[in-house]
Design an enzyme around this catalytic site. Sequence first.
Site, PDB file in Angstrom:
ATOM      1  N   GLY A  99       0.796  -2.168   8.942  1.00 44.33           N
ATOM      2  CA  GLY A  99       1.816  -1.152   8.323  1.00 44.33           C
ATOM      3  C   GLY A  99       2.932  -1.491   9.764  1.00 44.33           C
ATOM      4  O   GLY A  99       3.680  -2.040   9.210  1.00 44.33           O
ATOM      5  N   ARG A 100       3.199  -0.612  10.838  1.00 42.08           N
ATOM      6  CA  ARG A 100       3.857  -0.612  11.108  1.00 42.08           C
ATOM      7  C   ARG A 100       4.192  -2.039  12.622  1.00 42.08           C
ATOM      8  O   ARG A 100       5.449  -2.394  12.713  1.00 42.08           O
ATOM      9  CB  ARG A 100       3.593   0.449  12.880  1.00 42.08           C
ATOM     10  CG  ARG A 100       3.584   1.701  12.305  1.00 42.08           C
ATOM     11  CD  ARG A 100       3.716   3.103  13.205  1.00 42.08           C
ATOM     12  NE  ARG A 100       1.876   2.943  12.808  1.00 42.08           N
ATOM     13  CZ  ARG A 100       0.330   3.598  13.435  1.00 42.08           C
ATOM     14  NH1 ARG A 100       1.317   4.696  14.301  1.00 42.08           N
ATOM     15  NH2 ARG A 100      -0.109   3.946  13.016  1.00 42.08           N
ATOM     16  N   THR A 126     -13.869  16.203  -9.562  1.00 45.47           N
ATOM     17  CA  THR A 126     -12.135  16.717  -9.214  1.00 45.47           C
ATOM     18  C   THR A 126     -11.312  15.147  -9.268  1.00 45.47           C
ATOM     19  O   THR A 126     -10.896  14.797  -9.653  1.00 45.47           O
ATOM     20  CB  THR A 126     -11.790  17.535  -8.371  1.00 45.47           C
ATOM     21  OG1 THR A 126     -12.452  18.372  -8.263  1.00 45.47           O
ATOM     22  CG2 THR A 126     -10.311  17.784  -7.790  1.00 45.47           C
ATOM     23  N   THR A 136     -10.984   5.374  11.439  1.00 48.11           N
ATOM     24  CA  THR A 136     -10.271   3.844  12.480  1.00 48.11           C
ATOM     25  C   THR A 136      -9.902   4.787  13.626  1.00 48.11           C
ATOM     26  O   THR A 136     -10.230   4.264  14.584  1.00 48.11           O
ATOM     27  CB  THR A 136      -9.570   2.432  12.155  1.00 48.11           C
ATOM     28  OG1 THR A 136      -7.834   2.784  11.717  1.00 48.11           O
ATOM     29  CG2 THR A 136     -10.155   1.566  11.477  1.00 48.11           C
ATOM     30  N   ASP A 176      -3.276   4.704  -2.173  1.00 49.64           N
ATOM     31  CA  ASP A 176      -4.427   5.167  -0.876  1.00 49.64           C
ATOM     32  C   ASP A 176      -4.263   6.243  -0.352  1.00 49.64           C
ATOM     33  O   ASP A 176      -3.637   6.781  -0.294  1.00 49.64           O
ATOM     34  CB  ASP A 176      -4.217   3.630   0.421  1.00 49.64           C
ATOM     35  CG  ASP A 176      -4.443   4.016   1.504  1.00 49.64           C
ATOM     36  OD1 ASP A 176      -5.873   5.318   1.719  1.00 49.64           O
ATOM     37  OD2 ASP A 176      -3.858   4.150   2.919  1.00 49.64           O
ATOM     38  N   HIS A 233     -11.437  12.566  -2.071  1.00 50.58           N
ATOM     39  CA  HIS A 233     -12.919  13.490  -1.072  1.00 50.58           C
ATOM     40  C   HIS A 233     -12.868  14.612  -1.668  1.00 50.58           C
ATOM     41  O   HIS A 233     -12.012  15.780  -1.452  1.00 50.58           O
ATOM     42  CB  HIS A 233     -12.705  13.356   0.402  1.00 50.58           C
ATOM     43  CG  HIS A 233     -13.315  13.722   1.158  1.00 50.58           C
ATOM     44  ND1 HIS A 233     -13.699  13.484   1.868  1.00 50.58           N
ATOM     45  CD2 HIS A 233     -14.915  13.954   0.171  1.00 50.58           C
ATOM     46  CE1 HIS A 233     -14.482  14.499   2.571  1.00 50.58           C
ATOM     47  NE2 HIS A 233     -15.295  14.334   1.181  1.00 50.58           N
ATOM     48  N   ASP A 234     -13.129  14.888  -2.702  1.00 54.86           N
ATOM     49  CA  ASP A 234     -13.599  15.883  -3.305  1.00 54.86           C
ATOM     50  C   ASP A 234     -15.246  16.648  -4.018  1.00 54.86           C
ATOM     51  O   ASP A 234     -15.609  15.554  -4.007  1.00 54.86           O
ATOM     52  CB  ASP A 234     -12.020  16.492  -4.227  1.00 54.86           C
ATOM     53  CG  ASP A 234     -11.959  18.258  -4.430  1.00 54.86           C
ATOM     54  OD1 ASP A 234     -12.864  19.396  -4.414  1.00 54.86           O
ATOM     55  OD2 ASP A 234     -10.385  17.809  -4.092  1.00 54.86           O
ATOM     56  N   ILE A 235     -14.934  17.544  -5.053  1.00 51.83           N
ATOM     57  CA  ILE A 235     -16.407  17.789  -5.954  1.00 51.83           C
ATOM     58  C   ILE A 235     -16.115  16.789  -7.104  1.00 51.83           C
ATOM     59  O   ILE A 235     -14.545  15.743  -7.011  1.00 51.83           O
ATOM     60  CB  ILE A 235     -16.604  19.484  -5.980  1.00 51.83           C
ATOM     61  CG1 ILE A 235     -14.919  19.489  -7.522  1.00 51.83           C
ATOM     62  CG2 ILE A 235     -16.921  19.681  -5.541  1.00 51.83           C
ATOM     63  CD1 ILE A 235     -15.219  21.082  -8.159  1.00 51.83           C
ATOM     64  N   PRO A 236     -17.219  15.775  -7.527  1.00 52.20           N
ATOM     65  CA  PRO A 236     -17.614  14.757  -8.815  1.00 52.20           C
ATOM     66  C   PRO A 236     -16.177  15.220  -9.221  1.00 52.20           C
ATOM     67  O   PRO A 236     -15.462  14.218 -10.069  1.00 52.20           O
ATOM     68  CB  PRO A 236     -18.782  14.357  -8.725  1.00 52.20           C
ATOM     69  CG  PRO A 236     -19.463  15.270  -7.055  1.00 52.20           C
ATOM     70  CD  PRO A 236     -18.734  16.919  -7.479  1.00 52.20           C
ATOM     71  N   LYS A 241      -7.545   8.465  -0.397  1.00 50.16           N
ATOM     72  CA  LYS A 241      -8.413   8.317  -0.319  1.00 50.16           C
ATOM     73  C   LYS A 241      -9.092   9.789  -0.525  1.00 50.16           C
ATOM     74  O   LYS A 241      -9.560  11.078  -0.451  1.00 50.16           O
ATOM     75  CB  LYS A 241      -9.081   8.673   1.669  1.00 50.16           C
ATOM     76  CG  LYS A 241      -8.127   7.176   2.370  1.00 50.16           C
ATOM     77  CD  LYS A 241      -7.630   8.144   3.560  1.00 50.16           C
ATOM     78  CE  LYS A 241      -7.705   6.392   4.608  1.00 50.16           C
ATOM     79  NZ  LYS A 241      -6.050   6.376   3.976  1.00 50.16           N
ATOM     80  N   LYS A 287       0.779  -1.369  -0.076  1.00 49.44           N
ATOM     81  CA  LYS A 287       0.226   0.246  -0.196  1.00 49.44           C
ATOM     82  C   LYS A 287       1.324   0.886   0.321  1.00 49.44           C
ATOM     83  O   LYS A 287       1.953   1.496   1.012  1.00 49.44           O
ATOM     84  CB  LYS A 287      -0.658  -0.013   0.886  1.00 49.44           C
ATOM     85  CG  LYS A 287      -1.478   1.312   1.428  1.00 49.44           C
ATOM     86  CD  LYS A 287      -2.881   1.101   2.351  1.00 49.44           C
ATOM     87  CE  LYS A 287      -2.334   1.915   3.303  1.00 49.44           C
ATOM     88  NZ  LYS A 287      -2.163   2.592   3.782  1.00 49.44           N
TER      89      LYS A 287
HETATM   90  O1  C5P Z   1       0.982   1.434  11.246  1.00 50.43           O
HETATM   91  P1  C5P Z   1      -0.169   0.826  11.607  1.00 50.43           P
HETATM   92  O2  C5P Z   1      -0.646  -0.416  10.212  1.00 50.43           O
HETATM   93  O3  C5P Z   1      -1.440   1.397  11.875  1.00 50.43           O
HETATM   94  O4  C5P Z   1      -1.569   1.329   9.503  1.00 50.43           O
HETATM   95  C1  C5P Z   1      -2.653   1.903   8.901  1.00 50.43           C
HETATM   96  C2  C5P Z   1      -2.648   2.317   7.622  1.00 50.43           C
HETATM   97  O5  C5P Z   1      -4.584   1.797   7.275  1.00 50.43           O
HETATM   98  C3  C5P Z   1      -1.982   3.700   7.534  1.00 50.43           C
HETATM   99  O6  C5P Z   1      -1.713   2.962   6.169  1.00 50.43           O
HETATM  100  C4  C5P Z   1      -3.067   4.262   7.125  1.00 50.43           C
HETATM  101  O7  C5P Z   1      -3.290   5.089   6.485  1.00 50.43           O
HETATM  102  C5  C5P Z   1      -4.413   3.579   7.169  1.00 50.43           C
HETATM  103  N1  C5P Z   1      -5.360   3.595   7.067  1.00 50.43           N
HETATM  104  C6  C5P Z   1      -6.356   3.757   6.387  1.00 50.43           C
HETATM  105  N2  C5P Z   1      -8.099   4.137   6.572  1.00 50.43           N
HETATM  106  C7  C5P Z   1      -8.200   3.923   7.800  1.00 50.43           C
HETATM  107  C8  C5P Z   1      -7.765   3.767   8.699  1.00 50.43           C
HETATM  108  C9  C5P Z   1      -6.145   3.834   8.447  1.00 50.43           C
HETATM  109  O8  C5P Z   1      -5.991   3.365   5.292  1.00 50.43           O
HETATM  110  N3  C5P Z   1      -9.489   4.090   8.183  1.00 50.43           N
END
Ligand code: C5P
Length: 212
Positions: free
Chosen positions: A205-206, A70, A120, A61, A65-68, A63, A34
């Site tokens: 991720g981490r 765009t 999240t 990733d 989020h803007d006017i349609p 995400k 990702k």
């Molecule tokens: O390091 P960690 O496992 O917490 O990373 C989570 C990843 O998931 C981050 O890259 C974050 O941008 C992404 N994320 C996401 N949607 C969410 C919450 C986190 O894509 N609702």
Amino acid sequence: MIDSKKIIVALDYNDSEEVSKFIDSIDPSLCRLKIGKELFTKYGPKTIQEFHDKGFEVFLDLKFHDIPTTVYKACISAFSLNVWMLNIHLSGGYDMAIAAMKAKKDCQSNSKLIGVTALTSLTDDDCLRIYGCKRSDQLKRLKDIALDANVDGFVCSPYDIDILRVKNKLFVTPGIRTDDKVNDHYKAITPQEALKLGSNYLVIGRSITNSL
Ligand code: C5P
């Protein structure tokens, strides 16, 4: 044993050397990658090409989020990068989600277009403050938008799957931990538990990148 193709590694790095070191140590048959705002903003589409050249499938990733209009144009650009998966914020609304789906159709793309529900990191109190309703109510509203626009699935917490559950939609879930750290997620969960709750893909991720 978890099917490794269910794992999407979140490459939240801002240094291309660190990224190269990491991906040279893993096998593309074992996970997907990702790429998010941090890496993409710094290094751009060439990073995706590098991952593709090494045999990885990529979830972009950003995400949107803007006017349609765009979002339509941004999705056209993103689908042209041949990414495996791409996402939008469902809170951008029905017209925006439809515009993103139109971009997918116009590009004749097989990429998966999925919608972010409530992040999240958001607690019930945050949702009340932003959306004026509980987290569960916001999820129901966003689910309706996703189904009406017919996106391919959801980005959500594994704990939200119960509310969002519907046939033939993908559940892509961050907030996964192999230790007891929660960091900025409202609740974290182990990979095994997330799969039990119905997750199709685990964004990690981490827990992975800090362990190498
Ligand atoms: O390091 P960690 O496992 O917490 O990373 C989570 C990843 O998931 C981050 O890259 C974050 O941008 C992404 N994320 C996401 N949607 C969410 C919450 C986190 O894509 N609702």
